[in-house]
Design a protein around this motif. Sequence first.
Motif, PDB file in Angstrom:
ATOM      1  N   GLU A 151     174.579 -16.446  56.748  1.00 22.43           N
ATOM      2  CA  GLU A 151     174.933 -17.749  56.182  1.00 22.43           C
ATOM      3  C   GLU A 151     176.395 -18.038  56.496  1.00 22.43           C
ATOM      4  O   GLU A 151     177.185 -17.125  56.758  1.00 22.43           O
ATOM      5  N   MET A 152     176.736 -19.295  56.467  1.00 17.88           N
ATOM      6  CA  MET A 152     178.127 -19.703  56.678  1.00 17.88           C
ATOM      7  C   MET A 152     178.354 -20.984  55.872  1.00 17.88           C
ATOM      8  O   MET A 152     177.616 -21.961  56.029  1.00 17.88           O
ATOM      9  N   ILE A 182     183.341 -19.222  55.145  1.00 22.04           N
ATOM     10  CA  ILE A 182     182.974 -17.892  54.642  1.00 22.04           C
ATOM     11  C   ILE A 182     181.525 -17.597  55.017  1.00 22.04           C
ATOM     12  O   ILE A 182     180.610 -18.333  54.636  1.00 22.04           O
ATOM     13  N   GLY A 183     181.346 -16.533  55.789  1.00 23.88           N
ATOM     14  CA  GLY A 183     180.003 -16.154  56.228  1.00 23.88           C
ATOM     15  C   GLY A 183     179.668 -14.732  55.831  1.00 23.88           C
ATOM     16  O   GLY A 183     180.539 -13.950  55.440  1.00 23.88           O
ATOM     17  N   LYS A 184     178.399 -14.425  55.924  1.00 22.41           N
ATOM     18  CA  LYS A 184     177.918 -13.077  55.625  1.00 22.41           C
ATOM     19  C   LYS A 184     177.150 -12.569  56.839  1.00 22.41           C
ATOM     20  O   LYS A 184     176.247 -13.246  57.347  1.00 22.41           O
ATOM     21  N   GLU A 234     166.052  -3.181  56.660  1.00 19.24           N
ATOM     22  CA  GLU A 234     166.378  -2.507  55.404  1.00 19.24           C
ATOM     23  C   GLU A 234     167.415  -1.409  55.584  1.00 19.24           C
ATOM     24  O   GLU A 234     167.898  -0.849  54.599  1.00 19.24           O
ATOM     25  N   LEU A 235     167.773  -1.095  56.825  1.00 17.66           N
ATOM     26  CA  LEU A 235     168.778  -0.072  57.104  1.00 17.66           C
ATOM     27  C   LEU A 235     170.122  -0.703  57.457  1.00 17.66           C
ATOM     28  O   LEU A 235     170.949  -0.108  58.141  1.00 17.66           O
ATOM     29  N   THR A 236     170.327  -1.911  56.979  1.00 16.17           N
ATOM     30  CA  THR A 236     171.600  -2.599  57.176  1.00 16.17           C
ATOM     31  C   THR A 236     172.179  -2.998  55.821  1.00 16.17           C
ATOM     32  O   THR A 236     171.491  -3.006  54.808  1.00 16.17           O
ATOM     33  N   THR A 237     173.450  -3.317  55.830  1.00 11.13           N
ATOM     34  CA  THR A 237     174.095  -3.931  54.685  1.00 11.13           C
ATOM     35  C   THR A 237     174.826  -5.162  55.205  1.00 11.13           C
ATOM     36  O   THR A 237     174.566  -5.599  56.333  1.00 11.13           O
ATOM     37  N   THR A 238     175.698  -5.736  54.413  1.00  8.36           N
ATOM     38  CA  THR A 238     176.389  -6.951  54.849  1.00  8.36           C
ATOM     39  C   THR A 238     177.884  -6.839  54.592  1.00  8.36           C
ATOM     40  O   THR A 238     178.348  -6.001  53.815  1.00  8.36           O
ATOM     41  N   LYS A 239     178.620  -7.686  55.280  1.00 12.58           N
ATOM     42  CA  LYS A 239     180.028  -7.875  54.945  1.00 12.58           C
ATOM     43  C   LYS A 239     180.360  -9.356  55.120  1.00 12.58           C
ATOM     44  O   LYS A 239     179.695 -10.074  55.885  1.00 12.58           O
ATOM     45  N   PHE A 240     181.377  -9.795  54.394  1.00 12.60           N
ATOM     46  CA  PHE A 240     181.804 -11.183  54.492  1.00 12.60           C
ATOM     47  C   PHE A 240     182.796 -11.345  55.643  1.00 12.60           C
ATOM     48  O   PHE A 240     183.673 -10.508  55.855  1.00 12.60           O
ATOM     49  N   ILE A 241     182.659 -12.430  56.385  1.00 11.63           N
ATOM     50  CA  ILE A 241     183.586 -12.814  57.445  1.00 11.63           C
ATOM     51  C   ILE A 241     184.205 -14.147  57.034  1.00 11.63           C
ATOM     52  O   ILE A 241     183.473 -15.104  56.736  1.00 11.63           O
ATOM     53  N   VAL A 242     185.526 -14.206  56.987  1.00 12.22           N
ATOM     54  CA  VAL A 242     186.220 -15.397  56.507  1.00 12.22           C
ATOM     55  C   VAL A 242     187.125 -15.942  57.617  1.00 12.22           C
ATOM     56  O   VAL A 242     187.989 -15.239  58.128  1.00 12.22           O
ATOM     57  N   PHE A 243     186.922 -17.213  57.978  1.00 11.09           N
ATOM     58  CA  PHE A 243     187.733 -17.876  58.999  1.00 11.09           C
ATOM     59  C   PHE A 243     188.631 -18.899  58.321  1.00 11.09           C
ATOM     60  O   PHE A 243     188.175 -19.750  57.563  1.00 11.09           O
TER      61      PHE A 243
END
Length: 418
Positions: free
Chosen positions: A100-101, A110-112, A402-411
Amino acid sequence: MSIKENVVKKSKRANEAAKDLANLGSEIKNEALLAMADALLDRKDYILEENEKDMEYGRENDLPESLLDRLLLTEDRIEKMANGLREVAQFDDPIGEMMEMKKRPNGLKIGKVKVPLGVIGIIYEARPNVTVDAAGLCLKAGNTVVLRGSSSAINSNKAIVKVIAKAAYQAGLPEGSIELIESTERKAVQEMFKLNDYLDVLIPRGGAGLINAVVNNSTVPVIETGVGNCHTYVDSEADLDMATEITINAKTQRTGVCNAMETLLVHQDVAEEFLPQMVDELQQRDTTVKGDDRVQEIVDDVQAASEEDWATEFLDYILAIKVVDSFDAAVEHIDEYSTKHSEAIITENYTKAHKFTDIIDAAAVYVNASTRFTDGGQFGLGAEIGISTQKLHARGPMGVNELTTTKFIVFGEGQVRE
């Protein structure tokens, strides 16, 4: 080198490799998976020879037939393992996917994005095919893997890892991406429980004893794969021919797996018509039937079911059967004894079917189908890492996503907080 030093050394290697693997492109990872598949077939004779050593050990130590079946490798099973890797290679790479963004009022975007979990430790029993499934899925999702199988499959696991790791490294994956803890001492597992500096998550795959040991003792985060005390409820409005076929499949198609049915619940209105034929079909397939008092009144040659039987994952040709007064009674029984893995209802009543799917708390809930379908391959996920019965992070068959996680990317464009 001590057991602790060996476990730490291999886990540290995997941790170091994870930094490089996380940033590899899809092409290299896919080439590695395909090379691993080819290597399995090229070296199948060697793998089968090593597997026979484990089979001989199992027979000499009187392992149950269900466990021997899980341990056994054949040319067909190796080919399926290779095909599983090829299928995983065809999947979209989840790493780097922007989920998402959104643009904030201050102009920040702000994206994930999906990222690997990191280093995944897999502790598992008996089945050497898990060695391939786990490695393939972890690598596709950008994770390195530290494998620790059981002593009963040690020769098979060592041979498989030797073959697939060499192929993966030659295809461009960093060395250390696939590590096997070869010590069969319990201390090796206990050391893995405390390696928070090197392992990001542990996934146990096996019986209740193994799973509980990992969940109760690990300081490393755990994704719990569950025991399968699975039920099928034959409703008063069931198609009994369908119910017979589903029951036979769910119990006898393969008994030593977590998605096999262990308890059959039958509505009292159809019990006298359904049970005699059903029990006869099961007994013709060498299945021991245990029933409550009402089952024993309807059918001869049925053992008495105990309270313990309702809570048991038999993993064998044994089935517990209970006659229930109503839909609600069936649900109450499932609620009390379910391990929240897979539960099924056989009914032609649309309202009951939807009510069952709404109120049953399980990773997979079925209407008019066998619980044996709870499987990554059958769900279109390719090979699976296990069936998660917990509710956090992942639930049900665990595939690549299911073997992933996420992080936020902020521009930003120079924004500062006031």
